[in-house]
Every structure is written in C-alpha cells, then in structure tokens.
Write a protein that holds these residues in place. Structure first.
Motif, PDB file in Angstrom:
ATOM      1  N   PHE A 179     -56.689  -7.363 -16.693  1.00 15.68           N
ATOM      2  CA  PHE A 179     -55.391  -8.017 -16.859  1.00 15.68           C
ATOM      3  C   PHE A 179     -54.222  -7.046 -16.711  1.00 15.68           C
ATOM      4  N   ASP A 180     -54.408  -5.782 -17.115  1.00 11.88           N
ATOM      5  CA  ASP A 180     -53.292  -4.846 -17.018  1.00 11.88           C
ATOM      6  C   ASP A 180     -52.885  -4.619 -15.567  1.00 11.88           C
ATOM      7  N   GLN A 181     -53.853  -4.604 -14.655  1.00  6.28           N
ATOM      8  CA  GLN A 181     -53.515  -4.443 -13.247  1.00  6.28           C
ATOM      9  C   GLN A 181     -52.808  -5.690 -12.713  1.00  6.28           C
ATOM     10  N   VAL A 182     -53.271  -6.861 -13.105  1.00  4.08           N
ATOM     11  CA  VAL A 182     -52.628  -8.096 -12.661  1.00  4.08           C
ATOM     12  C   VAL A 182     -51.168  -8.125 -13.113  1.00  4.08           C
ATOM     13  N   ASP A 183     -50.917  -7.732 -14.357  1.00  3.56           N
ATOM     14  CA  ASP A 183     -49.540  -7.704 -14.864  1.00  3.56           C
ATOM     15  C   ASP A 183     -48.703  -6.669 -14.117  1.00  3.56           C
ATOM     16  N   ARG A 184     -49.298  -5.523 -13.858  1.00  8.22           N
ATOM     17  CA  ARG A 184     -48.567  -4.454 -13.171  1.00  8.22           C
ATOM     18  C   ARG A 184     -48.186  -4.864 -11.751  1.00  8.22           C
ATOM     19  N   GLU A 185     -48.988  -5.691 -11.133  1.00 10.59           N
ATOM     20  CA  GLU A 185     -48.762  -6.078  -9.745  1.00 10.59           C
ATOM     21  C   GLU A 185     -48.124  -7.451  -9.605  1.00 10.59           C
ATOM     22  N   SER A 186     -47.599  -7.977 -10.702  1.00 15.34           N
ATOM     23  CA  SER A 186     -47.057  -9.337 -10.677  1.00 15.34           C
ATOM     24  C   SER A 186     -45.705  -9.443  -9.976  1.00 15.34           C
ATOM     25  N   ARG A 207     -43.694  10.640 -11.272  1.00 16.03           N
ATOM     26  CA  ARG A 207     -42.500   9.823 -11.503  1.00 16.03           C
ATOM     27  C   ARG A 207     -42.490   8.517 -10.729  1.00 16.03           C
ATOM     28  N   TYR A 208     -43.232   8.462  -9.631  1.00 12.64           N
ATOM     29  CA  TYR A 208     -43.180   7.273  -8.790  1.00 12.64           C
ATOM     30  C   TYR A 208     -44.574   6.807  -8.333  1.00 12.64           C
ATOM     31  N   HIS A 209     -45.228   7.602  -7.499  1.00 11.47           N
ATOM     32  CA  HIS A 209     -46.393   7.114  -6.764  1.00 11.47           C
ATOM     33  C   HIS A 209     -47.609   6.852  -7.653  1.00 11.47           C
ATOM     34  N   SER A 210     -47.660   7.429  -8.836  1.00 11.04           N
ATOM     35  CA  SER A 210     -48.796   7.183  -9.731  1.00 11.04           C
ATOM     36  C   SER A 210     -48.858   5.724 -10.161  1.00 11.04           C
ATOM     37  N   HIS A 211     -47.715   5.039 -10.118  1.00  9.57           N
ATOM     38  CA  HIS A 211     -47.692   3.609 -10.448  1.00  9.57           C
ATOM     39  C   HIS A 211     -48.587   2.838  -9.469  1.00  9.57           C
ATOM     40  N   SER A 263     -52.372   3.599  -9.922  1.00  9.54           N
ATOM     41  CA  SER A 263     -53.034   3.104 -11.133  1.00  9.54           C
ATOM     42  C   SER A 263     -54.096   2.069 -10.774  1.00  9.54           C
ATOM     43  N   SER A 264     -53.978   1.488  -9.588  1.00 10.27           N
ATOM     44  CA  SER A 264     -54.939   0.487  -9.123  1.00 10.27           C
ATOM     45  C   SER A 264     -56.015   1.175  -8.285  1.00 10.27           C
ATOM     46  N   ILE A 265     -57.117   1.512  -8.923  1.00  7.46           N
ATOM     47  CA  ILE A 265     -58.245   2.115  -8.205  1.00  7.46           C
ATOM     48  C   ILE A 265     -58.906   1.053  -7.329  1.00  7.46           C
ATOM     49  N   HIS A 316     -58.511   3.136   3.909  1.00 10.78           N
ATOM     50  CA  HIS A 316     -57.460   3.267   2.906  1.00 10.78           C
ATOM     51  C   HIS A 316     -57.999   3.138   1.482  1.00 10.78           C
ATOM     52  N   SER A 317     -59.095   2.400   1.308  1.00  8.34           N
ATOM     53  CA  SER A 317     -59.685   2.292  -0.025  1.00  8.34           C
ATOM     54  C   SER A 317     -60.101   3.660  -0.537  1.00  8.34           C
ATOM     55  N   LEU A 318     -60.584   4.515   0.354  1.00  3.61           N
ATOM     56  CA  LEU A 318     -60.974   5.865  -0.051  1.00  3.61           C
ATOM     57  C   LEU A 318     -59.777   6.682  -0.514  1.00  3.61           C
ATOM     58  N   HIS A 319     -58.590   6.362   0.002  1.00  7.75           N
ATOM     59  CA  HIS A 319     -57.398   7.058  -0.480  1.00  7.75           C
ATOM     60  C   HIS A 319     -57.142   6.729  -1.948  1.00  7.75           C
ATOM     61  N   HIS A 320     -57.479   5.504  -2.362  1.00  7.74           N
ATOM     62  CA  HIS A 320     -57.256   5.109  -3.756  1.00  7.74           C
ATOM     63  C   HIS A 320     -58.348   5.633  -4.689  1.00  7.74           C
ATOM     64  N   THR A 321     -59.488   6.004  -4.134  1.00  6.81           N
ATOM     65  CA  THR A 321     -60.549   6.550  -4.979  1.00  6.81           C
ATOM     66  C   THR A 321     -60.610   8.074  -4.929  1.00  6.81           C
ATOM     67  N   LYS A 322     -60.164   8.661  -3.801  1.00  3.59           N
ATOM     68  CA  LYS A 322     -60.203  10.126  -3.644  1.00  3.59           C
ATOM     69  C   LYS A 322     -58.822  10.765  -3.819  1.00  3.59           C
ATOM     70  N   PHE A 323     -57.751  10.021  -3.579  1.00  2.00           N
ATOM     71  CA  PHE A 323     -56.355  10.430  -3.811  1.00  2.00           C
ATOM     72  C   PHE A 323     -55.809  11.455  -2.816  1.00  2.00           C
ATOM     73  N   ARG A 324     -56.587  12.457  -2.467  1.00  5.64           N
ATOM     74  CA  ARG A 324     -56.066  13.566  -1.656  1.00  5.64           C
ATOM     75  C   ARG A 324     -56.546  13.503  -0.207  1.00  5.64           C
ATOM     76  N   THR A 325     -56.933  12.350   0.237  1.00  2.00           N
ATOM     77  CA  THR A 325     -57.390  12.184   1.618  1.00  2.00           C
ATOM     78  C   THR A 325     -56.821  10.886   2.179  1.00  2.00           C
TER      79      THR A 325
END
Length: 619
Positions: free
Chosen positions: A85-92, A157-161, A164-166, A249-258
């Motif tokens: 639910f926290d992700q759903v709220d964050r992306e609402s 400050r910005y992009h971590s928001h 947050s959605s792995i 692109h999914s790997l970018h959300h799981t690996k972050f630095r690629t």
C-alpha cells in the motif's frame, strides 16, 4: 518522498488535493465559451489539448490494467516480488505530470510566436526532425542527467523517491518530485522548441505524437513483464541498442548503478554501464509461465462501478474500501461498455495474486454482478460459470477453492454442495467459510459480557451456527416474531429456554440478508449492528455503530496486498477468503459446503495460530 527532500519537491497544487484539476479551469472555460458563443479560435490545436490530456490518462490506465493483470497471472513476470500500500500511495499522483503538460501546452500556445496561424495536422519533415533530435541530443543528455541524479547529493534529495519502487508498475515511470519532472520536461521540450523557433516545421503529429511516444515507452519500461519476442533480436541484432526492453529498465530499479539510458540502451554500452545480466534475465522472464495457485478465492462483481475498484481498475480506488464516488456516475458510457464486455466474457479472470508461507493465492472474479445473483432465471448460467471455475481449479491442481459473496448462495447451489454432488471425484476442496464467519462474530464482533442479542435477517447456515454457540454460552438469542422463533428452535440443537421473542429495544443486533433495513429507525440510540452476512447493511443511523462484515486482519506474512477487498479496510480479508487459506494450511482433506460445518473453536484457533488477527473495531 525522497530520503532528504530538496527544494521544489512537492507539486505547487498539492494543497488543492482532489481539486487540483481546477488549475486547468480557465482554459477549459475559455474553450467552452468559444464554442457556445461561436468565438472560435482559428487554431484547432487549442481545442485538442484537453482531449489529448484525457487520452493520455486513458492510455496510462490501459497500461496499468494490462500490467496488473499480467503480473497477477505470473506469465513473463520480471521481478517476482509484491507491491504494498505504501507504494500505491506514493505513486497516486501520477496524473500531476499530465496537468503540468496541459498547462505548458496552453501557455505555450498563448505566448509563443506564430500561434495565430493554423498548425498543420502532419508535416513529414517536422516528424523526422523530432525523431532525430530525440535520438541524438535528448537521449544523450538524459543519460548524463540520469547518472547525475544517482550522485548522492541529488539522489537523496530527489531521485530516491522514484527508486523507492523496486517492483515497478507503469505509473512508477512518472513518480518523481516536482523539480525532477520539470527537468525532464525541459529536456523533452528540446525537439519542439528547436522546430518552433528555427525550422517552423511543427505539426500536431510531432507535438502530440512525441508526447504519446514518451508515455508509451515509459509505461513499457516499467510494466514488469516481458513481451519482446526473442526472435526480434535474432533478426535485427542491432535493435537492442536502439530500444530497451522492460527487463533492461527493471534491472536499473534492482541494481541502481546500471542501465541508465532513457529508451535507447546504446549509451550504456558505449560508457560501460550496461548490466551484464540483462540478456539472461530477459530470457528467464520470457520463459516464466503462469502461476499455478494452491488456493483460489472465487468472488464476483458487486455494483456497476465495482469494476473500477478492482486491482485492475483505478489504483486509488482499489487501494481503499469501496464507497460510492460521485464522479463515477459521469463515467457511465465506459461503465456500460465494461458491463457489456463482462456479459460477453461470461467467465472468470484472475484479479489478484498473493503469497503466504508456501502457498500461492489467487482471487478469481466471476464477471457477473450482484443484481444477477438475485434473479432466479440467472441461476442456471451462474452455476455453469462457477462450475467451470471449480473444474478449472481442479485441473490446475488447486488444493482449496473458497466461495465468496453470493457464489455460495443457498438458493443457487446449496453452499457449493451442488458441485460436490455432480463431481464426486473432485480433488480440489470446496469451502464456503461459514464456520469461520460464525466464529468471527462470536469470538470477536460481539462484545464480551453480552447477555442478550436480537437476531434479524434470513436464517442461514451462519446464523444457526452463531445462535447455537451463543445459546450454549447462556447468551439469550431473541427474535421479533413467533414464527422466526419457531424456525430458529427447529434448526438448533440447544436449550429452547435460551431463545425468546423481544422488542426492538436491544442494544446489539445481529443482522443478515433479507431483513427490513428500515427497522434500524426503531433501534435505540447507541445500538451496535453486527452483520453476519457477506454484504454490509445500509447505514441509516448516525447515532448507532456498525461493525464490519465478518473479517480479520491478514497475517503480516501475506505479501502483495495492495488492494482492499470490497468495503473492508486495508489488509483485511473476509472470513470466507481466509477460510480457504486456513483450510489449505491445516491440510483438512474434506469439503466445507452444504450442511457441513466445523468447530468454531477449531477454525478460530487455526486462524490465530497462522497470524490472522481480530478486526474488532466498529466502523
């Protein structure tokens, strides 16, 4: 929210809440005024902005529904984790960037030079130039902007928001702080601004088409299921440098630095930031088959607008208890189309997937509405659909199938007994959940120390189980009329002295289906209405309390819960749904349908033992 929110994190219209669409009101009003008073603006582009914004919302919603359906079934799923639910709220607030785009289009039309001359629908040179400018400077600049956003200062400050959605879903693509979205808009404006200011080859196709392309590719990259055929890259090997896949692109959300690239991975290959597991993950995702569930909960559509409250519907509605929304009445054309599609489909579909311990749980929805279950002439067709679902579950090796809402209606199929009699060799165990529903009412809903209750509604399997247990505990069960009392006495194995008739002046009412809800007006102030039925009673009194229908809070171990079950609060499950899960966990090798009931204490203790908790607060 970012870990250390920077300046311009929040959107300017955040204080407006659901009234944020008023920011477009001046332009919409001007459009209407121009049409009504024939004061047309010669430029058709001006009138297409609002329909285009609505089309973008519809386009995104189609991707959301498609992605959620595909992920629920499991086929070609990339990241095998659940949403919460926290992700759903964050992306609402995914529609905020569409509002911003609308403002920029309206303001741009009013301020940029040349807006008085009609814009052509198509110009080939402008479309080609837009494509070249995107493939060149836009993709290149985005790559380095994206890498900069992963620097600790900007990331925190910005992009971590966004990260947050792995586990991504299509609307994850536009879940960014305001300042970050503005930076992207400035970047994507490069093709249109160069064309408008220097070449004057702009067209509606280049402006609207480019925005549609951005939306399409963004949704594609975040949908979390793979659909690019492997043969495509075999025939055109260089294509993998020009177009990313959902896996990339999914790997970018799981690996972050690629895998930093926008839509063209070529820059990751050039600068050495391509993830080496991309190809293997891509092939593994393509081989991912549909999930084989262990437990299936069979429910159905309720009201006409319940379609929008499904997991496949509107995320903001599905993540909150189902309540009437005035704006859904304005969507009646879409509702009519959806009802027609449901009637034509005439079967079940997978709506939700959960995991609990070693069990794979699924919710299947019968594409029929409550009003159809109340018509006797519809019974044959409804039983056919439910029967097909039971047989399908049996062929898939499902351990338990629980019947929810009216799929177990006594007049329809005798609490599921019809299917057991017709197919005596069924391996799947059919559960109606009546024992647990009764247990929740007795153990949880009725306040401790209660000495007397008033029973209203049709007497069914659940009400008899409740009444029998209460009488054994020396709680007096009362009815309003003598014929009701006689029927109750004949259906119970208990001391008749624990039953009697009474007046309306009782503080605790147990209510089911089929009672005259106007009787609420005669109840004393402070009365507690406790439903034992599948559906909640209509709340007609503000000075009384209403309990939830029999339900419990789900075990914390259940994952991928980000939708509410009908009118229940978050992470609550109906008794009938939980009954199927506990049945499988306990390995009970019997059906619970027809006249069969379990010990109330036995099913209650099993629920508590597996982590389910009482939902003991009234509404």
């Amino acid at each position: 929210m970012a870990s250390q929110p920077g300046i311009l994190t929040d959107w300017p219209w955040k204080p407006l809440g659901n009234f944020k669409y008023l920011v477009l009101a001046p332009w919409v009003a001007h459009n209407i005024y121009s049409v009504v008073f024939n004061d047309y603006v010669e430029e058709p582009f001006y009138y297409l902005v609002l329909p285009f914004l609505l089309a973008r919302m519809l386009h995104n919603q189609i991707w959301i529904s498609l992605s959620r359906n595909q992920i629920a079934k499991g086929k070609n799923r990339i990241v095998d984790k659940g949403l919460e639910f926290d992700q759903v709220d964050r992306e609402s607030n995914w529609d905020d960037q569409i509002l911003l785009h609308g403002l920029l289009l309206y303001i741009g039309y009013m301020t940029l030079p040349g807006n008085n001359s009609p814009m052509p629908l198509w110009r080939t040179d402008g479309v080609v130039l837009t494509a070249l400018l995107h493939a060149g400077p836009v993709e290149f600049l985005y790559y380095w902007l994206h890498r900069a956003l992963h620097h600790h200062f900007l990331y925190s400050r910005y992009h971590s928001h966004h990260h947050s959605s792995i586990v991504t879903q299509p609307i994850t693509s536009v879940t960014h702080p305001f300042a970050e979205i503005v930076a992207y808009f400035l970047l994507f404006a490069i093709p249109n601004m160069i064309i408008i200011m220097f070449t004057r080859t702009t067209s509606m196709a280049s402006i609207f088409g480019y925005a549609f392309y951005i939306d399409f590719m963004n949704n594609l990259g975040h949908c979390n299921f793979e659909f690019f055929p492997k043969k495509l890259f075999s025939i055109f090997p260089f294509f993998k440098y020009l177009c990313y896949t959902p896996t990339f692109h999914s790997l970018h959300h799981t690996k972050f630095r690629t895998n930093y690239s926008l839509f063209m991975p070529i820059y990751d290959y050039v600068y050495g930031t391509w993830d080496e597991s991309t190809d293997d993950t891509y092939e593994a995702s393509l081989k991912k088959t549909k999930d084989l569930p262990d437990v299936v909960h069979l429910t159905h559509l309720t009201t006409s607008d319940s379609i929008y409250h499904l997991q496949l519907g509107f995320a903001s509605l599905a993540s909150n208890p189902q309540t009437p929304k005035w704006y859904l009445y304005l969507m009646w054309p879409f509702t009519f189309v959806f009802k027609l599609m449901a009637w034509i489909l005439g079967r079940t579909f997978v709506s939700e997937r959960n995991n609990f311990e070693k069990l794979n749980l699924q919710t299947w929805v019968v594409t029929r509405f409550t009003q159809e279950y109340l018509l006797k002439r519809k019974s044959k067709r409804l039983n056919k659909i439910i029967e097909e679902a039971v047989l399908e579950a049996d062929s898939m090796g499902v351990k338990v199938l629980s019947l929810g809402l009216l799929n177990q209606k006594e007049e329809l199929n005798a609490y599921g007994q019809l299917y057991i009699q017709k197919f005596p060799k069924l391996r799947v165990k059919v559960v109606d959940g009546s024992s647990l529903a009764a247990a929740i009412v007795v153990k949880c809903s009725i306040p401790k120390g209660t000495k007397q209750i008033l029973l209203r509604g049709n007497f069914d399997k659940v009400s008899f189980a409740i009444a029998n247990t209460l009488c054994e505990a020396n709680v007096r069960v009362t009815t309003l009329y003598q014929d009701e009392l006689t029927k109750l006495q004949l259906g119970l194995n208990t001391n008749p002295r624990a039953l009697s008739t009474a007046s309306y002046e009782k503080k605790i009412w147990l209510v089911g289906d089929g009672w005259d809800e106007d009787e609420q007006k005669k109840a004393p102030k402070g009365t507690l209405f406790i439903p034992f039925s599948q559906f909640p009673p209509k709340q007609m009194r503000k000075d009384c309390l209403y309990h939830y229908t029999p339900a419990m809070l789900a075990s914390p171990s259940i994952t991928n819960m980000y939708c509410c079950e009908n009118w229940l609060p978050r992470r609550a499950m109906s008794a009938w749904r939980i009954a199927g899960i506990v049945h499988a966990l306990e390995g009970w090798n019997v059906h619970e349908c027809g006249s069969t009931t379990f010990s109330i204490t036995q099913v209650w203790d099993a629920c508590i033992r597996h982590g389910f908790k009482p939902l003991d607060a009234p509404l």
